[in-house]
Each structure stands twice: as structure tokens, then as C-alpha cells.
Design a protein around this motif. Structure first.
Motif, PDB file in Angstrom:
ATOM      1  N   LEU A 193       0.816  -1.206   0.000  1.00  0.00           N
ATOM      2  CA  LEU A 193       0.000   0.000   0.000  1.00  0.00           C
ATOM      3  C   LEU A 193       0.859   1.269   0.000  1.00  0.00           C
ATOM      4  CD1 LEU A 193      -2.933   0.718  -0.099  1.00  0.00           C
ATOM      5  CD2 LEU A 193      -2.994   0.756   2.371  1.00  0.00           C
ATOM      6  N   ALA A 194       1.885   1.315   0.823  1.00  0.00           N
ATOM      7  CA  ALA A 194       2.747   2.502   0.883  1.00  0.00           C
ATOM      8  C   ALA A 194       3.514   2.724  -0.426  1.00  0.00           C
ATOM      9  CB  ALA A 194       3.697   2.411   2.070  1.00  0.00           C
ATOM     10  N   PRO A 195       4.135   1.691  -1.035  1.00  0.00           N
ATOM     11  CA  PRO A 195       4.796   1.930  -2.326  1.00  0.00           C
ATOM     12  C   PRO A 195       3.823   2.357  -3.421  1.00  0.00           C
ATOM     13  CG  PRO A 195       5.614  -0.093  -1.366  1.00  0.00           C
ATOM     14  CD  PRO A 195       4.480   0.367  -0.503  1.00  0.00           C
ATOM     15  N   MET A 196       2.612   1.772  -3.430  1.00  0.00           N
ATOM     16  CA  MET A 196       1.632   2.162  -4.436  1.00  0.00           C
ATOM     17  C   MET A 196       1.190   3.611  -4.232  1.00  0.00           C
ATOM     18  SD  MET A 196       1.321  -0.288  -6.495  1.00  0.00           S
ATOM     19  CE  MET A 196      -0.171   0.038  -7.385  1.00  0.00           C
ATOM     20  N   LEU A 197       1.058   4.016  -2.986  1.00  0.00           N
ATOM     21  CA  LEU A 197       0.689   5.398  -2.696  1.00  0.00           C
ATOM     22  C   LEU A 197       1.802   6.351  -3.109  1.00  0.00           C
ATOM     23  CD1 LEU A 197      -1.498   7.197  -1.443  1.00  0.00           C
ATOM     24  CD2 LEU A 197      -0.372   6.893   0.740  1.00  0.00           C
ATOM     25  N   THR A 198       3.043   5.949  -2.915  1.00  0.00           N
ATOM     26  CA  THR A 198       4.173   6.774  -3.343  1.00  0.00           C
ATOM     27  C   THR A 198       4.175   6.939  -4.857  1.00  0.00           C
ATOM     28  OG1 THR A 198       5.428   5.938  -1.449  1.00  0.00           O
ATOM     29  CG2 THR A 198       6.675   7.017  -3.200  1.00  0.00           C
ATOM     30  N   ILE A 199       3.907   5.857  -5.588  1.00  0.00           N
ATOM     31  CA  ILE A 199       3.819   5.948  -7.048  1.00  0.00           C
ATOM     32  C   ILE A 199       2.674   6.872  -7.448  1.00  0.00           C
ATOM     33  CG2 ILE A 199       3.281   4.609  -9.128  1.00  0.00           C
ATOM     34  CD1 ILE A 199       4.827   2.284  -7.804  1.00  0.00           C
ATOM     35  N   GLY A 200       1.542   6.769  -6.737  1.00  0.00           N
ATOM     36  CA  GLY A 200       0.416   7.653  -7.009  1.00  0.00           C
ATOM     37  C   GLY A 200       0.756   9.112  -6.763  1.00  0.00           C
ATOM     38  N   LEU A 201       1.557   9.384  -5.726  1.00  0.00           N
ATOM     39  CA  LEU A 201       1.967  10.765  -5.453  1.00  0.00           C
ATOM     40  C   LEU A 201       2.894  11.299  -6.541  1.00  0.00           C
ATOM     41  CD1 LEU A 201       2.478  10.691  -1.595  1.00  0.00           C
ATOM     42  CD2 LEU A 201       0.916  12.163  -2.865  1.00  0.00           C
ATOM     43  N   VAL A 202       3.784  10.457  -7.044  1.00  0.00           N
ATOM     44  CA  VAL A 202       4.664  10.880  -8.146  1.00  0.00           C
ATOM     45  C   VAL A 202       3.825  11.186  -9.384  1.00  0.00           C
ATOM     46  CG1 VAL A 202       6.463  10.081  -9.723  1.00  0.00           C
ATOM     47  CG2 VAL A 202       6.694   9.676  -7.272  1.00  0.00           C
ATOM     48  N   PHE A 203       2.868  10.314  -9.685  1.00  0.00           N
ATOM     49  CA  PHE A 203       1.979  10.536 -10.823  1.00  0.00           C
ATOM     50  C   PHE A 203       1.165  11.808 -10.629  1.00  0.00           C
ATOM     51  CE2 PHE A 203      -2.211   9.805 -12.812  1.00  0.00           C
ATOM     52  CZ  PHE A 203      -1.803   9.792 -14.143  1.00  0.00           C
TER      53      PHE A 203
ATOM     54  N   LEU B 145       2.005  19.330 -12.630  1.00  0.00           N
ATOM     55  CA  LEU B 145       2.847  20.149 -13.510  1.00  0.00           C
ATOM     56  C   LEU B 145       2.225  20.289 -14.894  1.00  0.00           C
ATOM     57  CD1 LEU B 145       6.360  18.775 -12.482  1.00  0.00           C
ATOM     58  CD2 LEU B 145       5.337  20.979 -11.881  1.00  0.00           C
ATOM     59  N   THR B 146       1.655  19.208 -15.409  1.00  0.00           N
ATOM     60  CA  THR B 146       1.012  19.262 -16.719  1.00  0.00           C
ATOM     61  C   THR B 146      -0.192  20.196 -16.694  1.00  0.00           C
ATOM     62  OG1 THR B 146       1.695  16.988 -17.116  1.00  0.00           O
ATOM     63  CG2 THR B 146      -0.046  17.845 -18.509  1.00  0.00           C
ATOM     64  N   THR B 147      -0.979  20.109 -15.629  1.00  0.00           N
ATOM     65  CA  THR B 147      -2.170  20.953 -15.526  1.00  0.00           C
ATOM     66  C   THR B 147      -1.801  22.421 -15.388  1.00  0.00           C
ATOM     67  OG1 THR B 147      -3.269  19.113 -14.419  1.00  0.00           O
ATOM     68  CG2 THR B 147      -4.318  21.241 -14.255  1.00  0.00           C
ATOM     69  N   VAL B 148      -0.775  22.713 -14.596  1.00  0.00           N
ATOM     70  CA  VAL B 148      -0.337  24.106 -14.447  1.00  0.00           C
ATOM     71  C   VAL B 148       0.179  24.647 -15.773  1.00  0.00           C
ATOM     72  CG1 VAL B 148       1.424  25.555 -13.359  1.00  0.00           C
ATOM     73  CG2 VAL B 148       0.077  23.985 -11.979  1.00  0.00           C
ATOM     74  N   SER B 149       0.916  23.826 -16.520  1.00  0.00           N
ATOM     75  CA  SER B 149       1.401  24.297 -17.824  1.00  0.00           C
ATOM     76  C   SER B 149       0.245  24.493 -18.802  1.00  0.00           C
ATOM     77  CB  SER B 149       2.421  23.323 -18.406  1.00  0.00           C
ATOM     78  OG  SER B 149       1.803  22.112 -18.762  1.00  0.00           O
ATOM     79  N   MET B 150      -0.807  23.664 -18.690  1.00  0.00           N
ATOM     80  CA  MET B 150      -1.972  23.827 -19.558  1.00  0.00           C
ATOM     81  C   MET B 150      -2.687  25.142 -19.261  1.00  0.00           C
ATOM     82  SD  MET B 150      -5.344  21.422 -19.888  1.00  0.00           S
ATOM     83  CE  MET B 150      -6.052  22.004 -18.365  1.00  0.00           C
TER      84      MET B 150
END
Length: 194
Positions: free
Chosen positions: A125-135, A141-146
Motif C-alpha cells: 500500500l505505501a509503495p503504491m501510494l508513493t507511485i500515485g503521489l509521483v503521478f 505540472l502538466t495541468t499548471v502548464s496547460m
């Protein structure tokens, strides 16, 4: 020759209970625990199956109430991420709502990770949550640039809305790329002057 895998005959004493050369083990007759076997390290309890690691604190089991709170926060993080993905694909006035969802998901995700750590929950659960936070960070960043390129994005969407053929859509994409390069160049010029 006898079969070593055959069960012992009825009434036979198991090998670990048979008296040794000096008689029965110490403490066997009066109910006391026998001395620690010499082939096992000190501190090892064969009934528990684990020996304590020297210099390490014992591993504590997860706290059920804290784990429930942490799992609820992980669920909220997942729902906010889903809302972010869904709103980011909307046309631009509505697509800007994804900024609020993605920022909220980052806050909830960090709090969920801290709650998982406090609850001592182990597993994936913790590694999956970390991956979700990176995503989620990349999506932010993509939304701010949009949103930063709002006029260019809006012109592209207007062009694509009226484009009926593939060649018209290709012209819209080419104009979008040219406008994006012009916007970046203006931004660089402003930064170098200021």
C-alpha cells in the motif's frame, strides 16, 4: 532395516523425550523448564519461531484504528486522483478545475502516507501510494502548464471544434505547435529582459 518415515510404534516415547545418557532432562520430573539448548543462540525461543534482532526494536503489529484511518485517506486520495484525470480531459474552462483536484490529492496523499507510517501498515500500500503521489505531481505540472498556456490551448480547441476533415485537424495542430513555440519565445524574451 526399518522405515525411517513410518510412525513410531504405539506406546513408544518420542526421541526428544527419551532420557539421555545422564537420565531425563533437567527439570523434566519436577515440571521446570529444561535449560537452554546449546545449539540455539541465547534469546531464541523455539516456541515463538523468531529470535529478536540485536540492536533493533521489536516489530510492532499494526494499530487497527490508525490503519482504518489511513485506509480511508488512501481511498480519498484515489477518488481525488480519479476526479483529476476526468476533469483534465474536459475543455478548458472546465479543465481548469483539475488544478484544485490535483493539489487537494497531493495534500491528501501525503497525509495518507504519514498515516500509513504511523499505523505501521506493511505491504504494497505505501509503495503504491508513493507511485500515485509521483503521478499526481507530474499531473499537477502538466495541468499548471496547460493553464499557463490558456490562450494557446483555447485557440487550439476552437480550431479543432470547427475542423471537419483530417487535413483541417492537422492544420490546427500545426498552428497550435507554432503558437506554443511563439509563447515560449515570448516567455524567454521577458525573462531575459527582466
Amino acid at each position: 532395516m526399518s522405515n525411517p518415515y513410518a510412525p513410531p510404534p504405539a506406546g513408544a516415547t518420542p526421541p526428544d523425550r527419551q532420557p539421555g545418557p545422564g537420565g531425563p532432562p533437567a527439570g523434566a520430573r519436577d515440571g521446570r523448564r529444561p535449560p537452554h539448548p546449546p545449539h540455539l543462540p541465547e534469546g531464541h525461543d523455539p516456541r515463538q519461531g523468531q529470535r529478536p534482532q540485536p540492536g533493533r526494536p521489536p516489530v510492532l503489529p499494526p494499530d487497527p484504528e490508525a490503519a482504518r484511518v489511513a485506509s480511508r485517506r488512501v481511498l480519498h486520495f484515489g477518488l481525488l486522483m480519479l476526479a483529476t484525470v476526468l476533469t483534465s480531459s474536459l475543455p478548458l474552462p472546465w479543465g481548469a478545475a483539475s488544478i484544485a483536484f490535483v493539489l487537494l490529492s497531493l495534500v491528501v496523499g501525503v497525509r495518507a502516507l504519514a498515516a500509513l507510517r504511523r499505523a505501521r501498515v506493511r505491504g504494497v500500500l505505501a509503495p503504491m501510494l508513493t507511485i500515485g503521489l509521483v503521478f499526481s505531481t507530474m499531473l499537477a505540472l502538466t495541468t499548471v502548464s496547460m493553464v499557463a498556456t490558456w490562450p494557446v490551448q483555447s485557440a487550439r480547441e476552437d480550431c479543432l471544434r470547427s475542423a471537419l476533415t483530417l487535413s483541417a485537424q492537422a492544420r490546427c495542430e500545426k498552428a497550435y505547435q507554432d503558437d506554443l513555440i511563439t509563447w515560449q519565445q515570448d516567455l524567454i524574451d521577458r525573462a531575459s529582459r527582466g
